[in-house]
Write a protein that holds these residues in place. Structure first.
Motif, PDB file in Angstrom:
ATOM      1  N   ALA A   1       0.806  -1.127   0.064  1.00  0.00           N
ATOM      2  CA  ALA A   1      -0.053   0.003  -0.069  1.00  0.00           C
ATOM      3  C   ALA A   1       0.721   1.272   0.066  1.00  0.00           C
ATOM      4  N   LEU A   2       2.090   1.318   0.662  1.00  0.00           N
ATOM      5  CA  LEU A   2       3.104   2.475   0.765  1.00  0.00           C
ATOM      6  C   LEU A   2       3.663   2.432  -0.510  1.00  0.00           C
ATOM      7  N   ILE A   3       4.043   1.373  -1.143  1.00  0.00           N
ATOM      8  CA  ILE A   3       4.432   1.564  -2.578  1.00  0.00           C
ATOM      9  C   ILE A   3       3.657   2.121  -3.300  1.00  0.00           C
ATOM     10  N   LYS A   4       2.339   1.662  -3.444  1.00  0.00           N
ATOM     11  CA  LYS A   4       1.363   2.449  -4.242  1.00  0.00           C
ATOM     12  C   LYS A   4       0.989   3.939  -4.138  1.00  0.00           C
ATOM     13  N   LEU A   5       1.300   4.385  -2.800  1.00  0.00           N
ATOM     14  CA  LEU A   5       1.164   5.689  -2.498  1.00  0.00           C
ATOM     15  C   LEU A   5       2.347   6.175  -3.074  1.00  0.00           C
ATOM     16  N   TYR A   6       3.489   6.035  -3.029  1.00  0.00           N
ATOM     17  CA  TYR A   6       4.443   6.483  -3.536  1.00  0.00           C
ATOM     18  C   TYR A   6       4.443   6.899  -5.037  1.00  0.00           C
ATOM     19  N   TYR A   7       3.869   5.681  -5.782  1.00  0.00           N
ATOM     20  CA  TYR A   7       3.481   5.896  -7.225  1.00  0.00           C
ATOM     21  C   TYR A   7       2.652   6.823  -7.307  1.00  0.00           C
ATOM     22  N   SER A   8       1.612   6.985  -6.468  1.00  0.00           N
ATOM     23  CA  SER A   8       0.709   7.938  -6.739  1.00  0.00           C
ATOM     24  C   SER A   8       1.040   9.316  -6.830  1.00  0.00           C
ATOM     25  N   ALA A   9       2.077   9.547  -5.896  1.00  0.00           N
ATOM     26  CA  ALA A   9       2.641  10.964  -5.567  1.00  0.00           C
ATOM     27  C   ALA A   9       3.538  11.130  -6.971  1.00  0.00           C
ATOM     28  N   PHE A  10       4.186   9.934  -7.328  1.00  0.00           N
ATOM     29  CA  PHE A  10       5.279  10.115  -8.361  1.00  0.00           C
ATOM     30  C   PHE A  10       4.191  10.519  -9.689  1.00  0.00           C
ATOM     31  N   TYR A  11       3.132   9.938 -10.220  1.00  0.00           N
ATOM     32  CA  TYR A  11       2.346  10.253 -11.147  1.00  0.00           C
ATOM     33  C   TYR A  11       1.840  11.567 -10.872  1.00  0.00           C
ATOM     34  N   ALA A  12       1.333  11.976  -9.659  1.00  0.00           N
ATOM     35  CA  ALA A  12       0.745  13.302  -9.457  1.00  0.00           C
ATOM     36  C   ALA A  12       1.988  14.264  -9.678  1.00  0.00           C
ATOM     37  N   GLY A  13       3.118  14.167  -9.116  1.00  0.00           N
ATOM     38  CA  GLY A  13       4.269  15.161  -9.618  1.00  0.00           C
ATOM     39  C   GLY A  13       4.291  15.199 -10.768  1.00  0.00           C
ATOM     40  N   HIS A  14       4.233  14.098 -11.563  1.00  0.00           N
ATOM     41  CA  HIS A  14       4.520  14.522 -13.225  1.00  0.00           C
ATOM     42  C   HIS A  14       3.356  15.219 -13.729  1.00  0.00           C
ATOM     43  N   SER A  15       1.989  14.969 -13.259  1.00  0.00           N
ATOM     44  CA  SER A  15       0.957  15.784 -13.504  1.00  0.00           C
ATOM     45  C   SER A  15       1.019  17.216 -13.306  1.00  0.00           C
ATOM     46  N   ILE A  16       1.525  17.562 -12.106  1.00  0.00           N
ATOM     47  CA  ILE A  16       1.682  19.065 -11.679  1.00  0.00           C
ATOM     48  C   ILE A  16       2.661  19.684 -12.565  1.00  0.00           C
ATOM     49  N   LEU A  17       3.780  18.953 -12.994  1.00  0.00           N
ATOM     50  CA  LEU A  17       4.795  19.515 -13.879  1.00  0.00           C
ATOM     51  C   LEU A  17       4.107  19.867 -15.068  1.00  0.00           C
ATOM     52  N   ARG A  18       3.331  18.953 -15.542  1.00  0.00           N
ATOM     53  CA  ARG A  18       2.566  19.385 -16.804  1.00  0.00           C
ATOM     54  C   ARG A  18       1.845  20.565 -17.143  1.00  0.00           C
ATOM     55  N   LEU A  19       1.066  20.549 -15.903  1.00  0.00           N
ATOM     56  CA  LEU A  19      -0.123  21.741 -15.699  1.00  0.00           C
ATOM     57  C   LEU A  19       0.629  22.900 -15.819  1.00  0.00           C
ATOM     58  N   LEU A  20       1.779  23.114 -15.449  1.00  0.00           N
ATOM     59  CA  LEU A  20       2.484  24.355 -15.082  1.00  0.00           C
ATOM     60  C   LEU A  20       3.892  24.501 -16.023  1.00  0.00           C
ATOM     61  N   GLY A  21       3.610  23.490 -17.155  1.00  0.00           N
ATOM     62  CA  GLY A  21       4.616  23.859 -18.190  1.00  0.00           C
ATOM     63  C   GLY A  21       5.824  23.227 -18.479  1.00  0.00           C
ATOM     64  N   GLN A  22       6.219  22.201 -17.620  1.00  0.00           N
ATOM     65  CA  GLN A  22       7.380  21.492 -17.532  1.00  0.00           C
ATOM     66  C   GLN A  22       7.112  19.837 -17.439  1.00  0.00           C
ATOM     67  N   SER A  23       7.993  19.022 -17.854  1.00  0.00           N
ATOM     68  CA  SER A  23       7.784  17.711 -17.666  1.00  0.00           C
ATOM     69  C   SER A  23       9.071  16.973 -17.509  1.00  0.00           C
ATOM     70  N   CYS A  24       9.175  15.569 -17.077  1.00  0.00           N
ATOM     71  CA  CYS A  24      10.215  14.606 -17.396  1.00  0.00           C
ATOM     72  C   CYS A  24       9.618  13.591 -18.118  1.00  0.00           C
TER      73      CYS A  24
END
Length: 322
Positions: free
Chosen positions: A96-119
């Protein structure tokens, strides 16, 4: 609505409030091989080792950043949706904690894109296409363009983007992402104080973002902001933190972690990130949850104010929120 969304809204990719439908649900790097019929201009900045792509219009750029942000947000919300109940289960808590990490990892990617950047990862097919264009245009970059993770940044006119190779201290893709993300948070945090919020609200958001960044930089991860990735590695590969059988994390501790995760659908400003006395697991869960809920409120702001109404591209991932 959260003042965190108020603070970051001026940095949104332009046109997101008008973007409707599912958007283009492919990776941002695929824009190189699926460009409009007009194609794109290609150039290189040798001094900074940049690949420069320009589509000469903004609509396509808005669609690819918005669509990719939507794709990652959907993955994030789907991942976190069952985590709180799974944490309560002694046998399920490590995954569950590993899933939580990946949820944050995906969310971070989404935030970057909404604000004009990405990895984003350039696959061999993307590199091959760029090399063909390089030959056709008679360009001779003084650096090698290889497949790998790249930091994309939208240009000032929002007609294209620049790509720079993203690398972490030990070369891992996750560490490279968090390094880019940490620098991005620092930039956004400074901009908040110069934005349009009232001074008191601006300071409140500044302190919250700064506390978030401090957690990402725990235990020597100041340069890379990759502490969440390090914690994920400890849980997943080193089997530490007493989570795996014979587990010793008691029911009270698991319930405390679950209560934090349940806040992912609330205002991120209500998450208390300032208690340094919390355990590593609590800090890990707090930072992951904050990342997801910040992503959610940014998308909710777009959906709320979109001229497309319920047909806003942001509506699709939000359906996954209860």
């Amino acid at each position: 609505m959260s003042i965190a969304a108020d603070a970051l809204q001026p940095s949104f990719v332009r046109g997101l409030f008008e973007l409707r439908g599912r958007g283009q649900m492919f990776g941002l790097a695929d824009a190189i091989t699926t460009a409009p019929k007009s194609g794109f201009d290609l150039d290189f900045e040798d001094a900074r080792r940049l690949i420069v792509v320009d589509f000469r219009e903004t609509t396509h750029v808005t669609a690819i950043f918005g669509g990719d942000a939507c794709r990652f947000a959907s993955a994030s919300f789907a991942s976190i949706s069952t985590v709180s109940s799974e944490i309560e289960d002694k046998r399920a808590v490590p995954w569950a904690l590993i899933k939580l990490y990946y949820s944050a990892f995906y969310a971070g990617h989404s935030i970057l894109r909404l604000l004009g950047q990405s990895c984003s990862y350039l696959e061999p097919s993307h590199v091959q296409h760029l090399r063909k264009l390089t030959v056709a245009l008679g360009l001779e970059p003084k650096f090698t363009v290889d497949a790998g993770l790249y930091h994309f940044t939208v240009n000032g006119g929002q007609t294209g983007f620049a790509l720079e190779r993203a690398t972490g201290r030990v070369g891992g893709a996750h560490e490279a992402f968090w390094k880019v993300f940490g620098a991005f948070i620092e930039e956004m945090t400074e901009q908040v104080l110069l934005g349009r919020l009232a001074p008191g609200e601006a300071r409140e958001v500044f302190l919250k973002l700064d506390a978030w960044r401090s957690i990402l930089q725990r235990h020597g991860a100041i340069a890379s902001s990759s502490w969440l990735s390090a914690m994920r590695n400890e849980i997943q590969y080193k089997l530490t933190h007493k989570l795996w059988p014979p587990a010793s994390l008691n029911k009270h501790a698991r319930s405390a972690l679950a209560r934090i995760v349940k806040q992912w659908e609330r205002d991120p400003m209500n998450l208390d990130l300032s208690h340094l006395s919390r355990s590593d697991l609590e800090q890990f869960v707090l930072a992951c949850t904050f990342t997801v809920t910040l992503c959610r409120v940014l998308l909710a702001r777009i959906a709320e104010r979109s001229s497309a109404g319920p047909r806003s591209f942001a509506s699709e991932p939000l359906v996954l929120c209860c």
